[in-house]
Design an enzyme around this catalytic site. Structure first.
Site, PDB file in Angstrom:
ATOM      1  N   GLY A 299       0.799  -1.225   0.000  1.00 11.85           N
ATOM      2  CA  GLY A 299       0.000   0.000   0.000  1.00 11.85           C
ATOM      3  C   GLY A 299       0.825   1.264   0.000  1.00 11.85           C
ATOM      4  O   GLY A 299       0.301   2.364  -0.182  1.00 11.85           O
ATOM      5  N   GLU A 325      -5.385  -1.338   5.382  1.00 12.85           N
ATOM      6  CA  GLU A 325      -6.439  -1.882   4.517  1.00 12.85           C
ATOM      7  C   GLU A 325      -6.975  -0.837   3.535  1.00 12.85           C
ATOM      8  O   GLU A 325      -7.401  -1.194   2.424  1.00 12.85           O
ATOM      9  CB  GLU A 325      -7.593  -2.451   5.368  1.00 12.85           C
ATOM     10  CG  GLU A 325      -8.630  -1.463   5.863  1.00 12.85           C
ATOM     11  CD  GLU A 325      -8.155  -0.581   7.014  1.00 12.85           C
ATOM     12  OE1 GLU A 325      -8.947   0.225   7.502  1.00 12.85           O
ATOM     13  OE2 GLU A 325      -6.987  -0.699   7.421  1.00 12.85           O
ATOM     14  N   SER A 413      15.980  -1.491   0.364  1.00 15.32           N
ATOM     15  CA  SER A 413      16.748  -0.850   1.426  1.00 15.32           C
ATOM     16  C   SER A 413      16.843   0.654   1.164  1.00 15.32           C
ATOM     17  O   SER A 413      16.065   1.202   0.371  1.00 15.32           O
ATOM     18  CB  SER A 413      18.125  -1.496   1.546  1.00 15.32           C
ATOM     19  OG  SER A 413      18.791  -1.022   2.695  1.00 15.32           O
ATOM     20  N   LYS A 416      20.259   5.474   3.578  1.00 15.16           N
ATOM     21  CA  LYS A 416      20.500   5.828   4.986  1.00 15.16           C
ATOM     22  C   LYS A 416      21.109   4.676   5.779  1.00 15.16           C
ATOM     23  O   LYS A 416      21.494   4.842   6.939  1.00 15.16           O
ATOM     24  CB  LYS A 416      19.205   6.308   5.627  1.00 15.16           C
ATOM     25  CG  LYS A 416      18.689   7.610   5.028  1.00 15.16           C
ATOM     26  CD  LYS A 416      17.339   8.002   5.580  1.00 15.16           C
ATOM     27  CE  LYS A 416      16.883   9.346   4.989  1.00 15.16           C
ATOM     28  NZ  LYS A 416      16.698   9.290   3.529  1.00 15.16           N
ATOM     29  N   LEU A 455      10.798  10.946  -5.461  1.00 15.40           N
ATOM     30  CA  LEU A 455       9.967  12.145  -5.563  1.00 15.40           C
ATOM     31  C   LEU A 455       8.499  11.791  -5.382  1.00 15.40           C
ATOM     32  O   LEU A 455       7.976  10.907  -6.042  1.00 15.40           O
ATOM     33  CB  LEU A 455      10.165  12.809  -6.927  1.00 15.40           C
ATOM     34  CG  LEU A 455      11.529  13.459  -7.140  1.00 15.40           C
ATOM     35  CD1 LEU A 455      11.758  13.731  -8.616  1.00 15.40           C
ATOM     36  CD2 LEU A 455      11.649  14.743  -6.350  1.00 15.40           C
ATOM     37  N   SER A 457       6.897  10.513  -2.766  1.00 12.76           N
ATOM     38  CA  SER A 457       6.477   9.438  -1.871  1.00 12.76           C
ATOM     39  C   SER A 457       5.849  10.021  -0.607  1.00 12.76           C
ATOM     40  O   SER A 457       6.103  11.165  -0.231  1.00 12.76           O
ATOM     41  CB  SER A 457       7.674   8.557  -1.501  1.00 12.76           C
ATOM     42  OG  SER A 457       8.629   9.304  -0.773  1.00 12.76           O
ATOM     43  N   VAL A 461       9.616  15.171   1.160  1.00 11.26           N
ATOM     44  CA  VAL A 461       9.646  16.626   1.231  1.00 11.26           C
ATOM     45  C   VAL A 461       8.743  17.288   0.183  1.00 11.26           C
ATOM     46  O   VAL A 461       8.184  18.360   0.429  1.00 11.26           O
ATOM     47  CB  VAL A 461      11.108  17.121   1.100  1.00 11.26           C
ATOM     48  CG1 VAL A 461      11.640  16.872  -0.299  1.00 11.26           C
ATOM     49  CG2 VAL A 461      11.228  18.577   1.468  1.00 11.26           C
ATOM     50  N   THR A 478      15.056  22.232   6.895  1.00  6.97           N
ATOM     51  CA  THR A 478      15.849  22.153   8.120  1.00  6.97           C
ATOM     52  C   THR A 478      17.214  22.819   8.005  1.00  6.97           C
ATOM     53  O   THR A 478      17.755  23.280   8.999  1.00  6.97           O
ATOM     54  CB  THR A 478      16.029  20.678   8.531  1.00  6.97           C
ATOM     55  OG1 THR A 478      16.572  19.959   7.422  1.00  6.97           O
ATOM     56  CG2 THR A 478      14.690  20.055   8.898  1.00  6.97           C
TER      57      THR A 478
END
Length: 636
Positions: A299, A325, A413, A416, A455, A457, A461, A478
């Site tokens: 999902g 769901e 993965s 990060k 981009l 997701s 950002v 930030t």
């Protein structure tokens, strides 16, 4: 019910009315052709008037029959084009041949009569053709620039630009008037559907400075992203409020002719990231086609795109597994007409009993493991949840994949995981270690694929910035030095599938994410794409780094380095595990013992024992609950 019956009757009536109008117009055109031809040959036919009447009647009936055989009475009058005109000529010619055959049986005509027939056919082609194209000509002549039409230009004078221009001229509902075409590849001065090509990019910039233009349509699908970004920047510097539409690259289009329906608003994905990569679709298809595929996290942004791409490759069945769901419902509903058996399974990857039941029942050949917690600052506050899902969920799924002899297990993965400075990255690195430790213990080939940000997701950002812009700002980031690698979701997913098809087992693949993008530059681009000016219409505020965040993500220079593969955008990370499988299992058990005892303050230190490259701030060393224990609240 009555409305439906009325609509059917109306459509039927409209169909026959249109055919009758065309038939009447063709009849009149043929009669006029006969009169004109008779006048031209009157001296030769003066004594054969009665013969000409019969001959003309036969020709009229034959031509109308020929047009009917070529389905010229079921075409749309308004959209008559070259294809219809060719069919019209064939229909009239067929009618002429039929006339020759019948007249030779009845009258044995001489050269004069045959000349008369040839003139009638030629005049019929001209007059019927003029009648058939009259509505389109009238519409396009009347469709002149008006006060209520948007003035637009098209960048791209090739086939795509021509088709879009033609579609705009046909459809008045778009309310556009195209003033000019621009294309470096075209000869300045040429006319396309009445619109002049005025030159290349520099000519376009000069034109925008002096001519009122409200919209630009980029009909140049193969233009490089970097070049497109420069063009957009230049256009926006001249006309900040300019509306920009784009025709996407062809892998987003169907086989239908290009038209207005394919155009959409330009987005950040069109100007950021890399140009589309080359993929070996045959090898990807071979790894999916006619196989049972299970996708965890189906999902989510990556998981749902994995479902979409796999469906295109014809798996025998596809199991979409997720704890959410609602998102599963949307995915299932979207792909209901795909013809592929998409089976939604509502389950958590940490529910070992439920996952065991699912794998035992469906026996998947391939597993794409995309289920994970990914939000960096949130997981700094709840490290125990990251351990449960990212480590525990991967371990459960990997063990059961071995138990049920799954052919391939591909784990999604993250960049990060390289020299991690946050719990999310550290737990994903442990998940990679789990996959490597299980590889070789059973028939399952375990593969991990690292990549950076995608981009659009969820939680990324771009949606956050867009929401802030929609609300009038400010846009918050930030640190103005922060850089990230970006890739579109479809491209990332296809590369994951490519890496999965290449893997022999035990690899950690790294995707080449291209050049890093400064987040502040992305914020400026998004503001401009909305027709606004940074610092004037929308302010940008710097808020400071959040817990666990890096200024720069490491990717290709992954700790011990990378090796090239047969695919130019996919590398293989050199990962030498310092732990045996038994040692890894013992340390993972220790993590879960700490969670069971409520000793979450020690989780980071224990994670560091598994991932020596994991580092975190000293003030968090003994504060397992992170932000909660630091007393940081929503309103701070």
């Amino acid at each position: 019910m009555e409305t439906e019956i009325f609509n059917k009757r109306y459509k039927l009536l409209n169909k026959y009315t249109r055919g009758l109008v065309l038939l009447t117009g063709d009849f009149i055109a043929i009669v006029l052709s006969c009169l004109i031809s008779y006048q031209l040959l009157a001296v030769l036919l003066v004594d054969q008037f009665s013969f000409i009447i019969g001959y003309s009647a036969l020709m009229t009936l034959s031509i109308l029959t020929g047009l009917g055989l070529f389905k010229m009475y079921v075409v749309t009058w308004r959209y008559t084009g070259l294809r219809e005109l060719i069919r019209l000529i064939l229909g009239i010619t067929a009618g002429g041949l039929f006339t020759v055959v019948i007249s030779n049986i009845l009258w044995e005509p001489g050269n004069t009569e045959l000349n008369y027939m040839a003139l009638v056919l030629a005049n019929s082609i001209l007059l019927i053709g003029a009648f058939r194209i009259s509505k389109r000509v009238l519409i396009e002549l009347v469709d002149m620039p008006g006060r209520d039409k948007k003035h637009a230009i098209i960048l791209g004078g090739g086939t795509e630009g021509e088709q879009i221009l033609r579609d705009i001229r046909r459809n008045s509902s778009w309310n556009l008037f195209v003033n000019a075409l621009f294309d470096e590849r075209s000869i300045p001065g040429v006319m396309i559907h009445g619109v002049r090509c005025r030159g290349g990019l520099q000519d376009m910039y000069q034109y925008l400075e002096s001519s009122p233009t409200e919209m630009m349509i980029v009909a140049y699908p193969e233009i490089p992203k970097s070049e497109l970004k420069d063009i957009i920047d230049n256009v926006k510097s001249i006309r900040p409020k300019m509306e920009i539409k784009i025709l996407p690259s062809f892998h987003h289009l169907t086989d239908d002719p290009v038209g207005v329906k394919n155009i959409r608003d330009i987005s950040i994905e069109d100007i950021l990231g890399r140009d589309p990569v080359k993929l070996d679709m045959n090898s990807i298809a071979a790894s999916i086609s006619n196989k049972t595929v299970l996708i965890s996290g189906a999902g989510g942004s990556i998981g749902s795109e994995l479902v979409r791409q796999c469906v295109k490759l014809g798996p025998s069945q596809l199991i979409a597994l997720d704890i959410d769901e609602t998102e599963l419902f949307h995915v299932e509903n979207e792909l209901a007409e795909s013809g592929i058996d998409v089976i939604p399974c509502v389950a958590s990857v940490i529910d070992e009993h439920k996952i065991d039941q699912i794998l035992n029942y469906y026996r998947p050949d391939v597993i794409f493991h995309a289920a994970a917690y990914k939000h960096v600052p949130m997981l700094e506050s709840y490290p125990e949840e990251a351990v449960k899902v990212n480590i525990g969920g991967t371990r459960i799924l990997a063990e059961l994949a071995c138990k049920y002899m799954v052919d391939k297990f591909v784990m999604v993965s993250t960049d990060k995981a390289v020299n991690p400075t946050n719990v999310m990255g550290a737990t994903k690195r442990v998940a990679e270690e789990i996959c490597m430790s299980y590889n070789g213990d059973c028939v399952t080939k375990f593969i991990s694929v690292r990549f950076g940000n995608v981009l659009g997701s969820r939680g990324s950002v771009v949606p956050l910035f867009m929401e802030q812009i929609k609300n009038g700002g400010p846009v918050t980031l930030t640190d103005d030095r922060m850089q990230r690698y970006f890739m579109t979701i479809p491209e990332a997913v296809l590369l994951v599938m490519q890496a999965g098809s290449m893997g022999k087992g035990g690899e950690v693949f790294v995707l080449d994410m291209g050049e890093p993008v400064k987040i502040i530059d992305m914020a400026h681009d998004l503001i401009r794409l909305h027709g606004l000016e940074p610092g004037k219409d929308i302010n940008i505020e710097v808020t400071g780094l959040r817990p666990g965040e890096k200024l720069f993500e490491e990717l290709l220079n992954a700790e011990e380095g990378v090796l090239k593969t047969e695919h130019v955008e996919i590398f293989k990370a050199i990962c030498s595990s310092k732990l045996t499988k038994l040692e890894l299992e013992m340390k993972i058990m220790n993590l879960f013992n700490l969670i069971d005892k409520g000793a979450t303050a020690s989780l980071r230190t224990s994670l560091q024992e598994i991932v020596p490259t994991y580092s975190f701030k000293d003030e968090l060393r003994n504060m397992g609950l992170g932000r909660r224990e630091l007393g940081v609240h929503k309103n701070d």
